[in-house]
Design a protein around this motif. Sequence first.
Motif: not given
Length: 429
Positions: A393, A398, A400, A411-412
């Motif tokens: 991530e 990003v 999670g 989702q990310s």
Amino acid sequence: MSKSLQAIRGMNDILPEQTPLWRYFEGTVARLLDNYGYRQIRMPIVEFTELFKRSIGEVTDIVEKEMYTFDDRNGDSLTLRPEGTAACVRAVLEHGITGGGQVQKLWYVGPMFRHERPQKGRYRQFHQIGLEVFNLEGPDIDAELIVMTWRLWGELGLRDAVKLELNSLGTSESRGRYREALVEFLSAHVDKLDEDSQRRMKTNPLRVLDTKNPETQAILVDAPKMADYLDDESRAHFEGLKARLDAVGIPYVINPKLVRGLDYYSKTVFEWVTDKLGAQGTVCAGGRYDGLVEQMGGKPTPGVGFAMGIERLVLMLEALDKVPEELSRQVDVYLCAFGEAAELAALSLSERVRDQLPNLRLQINAGAGSFKSQFKKADKSGALYALILGDDELAQQVVGFKPLRGQGEQQSIAWDALAAHLATCVVQG
Ligand code: ATP
Ligand code: MG
């Protein structure tokens, strides 16, 4: 644990499991008081003993046997406050804020201390929210106090569980005439009264009506009634109050034996009582005390107020299952980070999110830990969502985003879009 390291009997810790309900209750009352135009005052917890003797009265349970009184290092006799009215009157007089007929609508909250026998709903340190209004003498303000508490019971879901009892103690003149009639009645039955009542008959006969002794209560059924001794002014005042309660549709019963524990009341007295708490049934009590300020050295100043016992109301909310569901969840989002670089990124990311969503309840995992252990903590926190930040991530900037209560797939979400995304899925208080 050795005895000296325990809390004092009747003085309770309010644990983190309980404080959300306390804050909900206190917050609800505070908001109502704001909306009705009351302002908060904060008084010291300790006052000169003389203050309570003068205001509450020497021949009362409180002053006779319930006060925590001690000498300080100067040899002054001080007392932990057993109630709030005395200190509030002292404060308004000391600061001159009721002078020249200035109206004050004040409220306070905090601990009170009485050396009583601890039991459910009765403690040695307990908490009250109280209010006092100065320089308004009509029944309109007495009615406002009661209407406001009625609204409070409505908001808390307690209306069906409480009952309003009302009485009028009249002016000091009419009370004087009544006192004579009462003493005459009591004298005729003196040998059947309990010991306390025999004594009080001489010192403060109205207090006999307040007895908790069942045999004395049975005798009092035939005692003269205050209502028959009210002068025209007190009667009109009482009628004015009742008319207003009728207009709002608030049910009440007249209880001629309601005199309240304290000496200083006149005209209106009232109690909200419940049968849901056993013997400790009064949750809010108050009345008018037009003579008190003068008795404490001020100019004649009408006053009226009430106090409610927070412990008893909290017990009632629990007993009647009126604790709002959302109080059980204190965390919205739990942020898990794996590895030192991710932890740093998580911290700065969470601060950015807090900037944009100041009411978001976001908890960051502390103390590192494996994937499994952080997830366990996330779940235990009660959070609705977990955020996950590991090496992958971090590389992609990003997080999670994982629903923990079974609403959808993981989702990310890009860091820049995180706050906006959370705003759509977390209802913020
Ligand atoms: P009671 O008859 O139950 O002793 P009181 O007349 O002494 O009450 P007030 O001085 O009118 O009580 O106090 C207002 C409210 O504060 C009470 O109605 C009650 O809800 C609460 N209260 C009073 N004493 C205690 C206590 N020892 N523990 C918990 N709550 C209390
Ligand atoms: Mg009491």
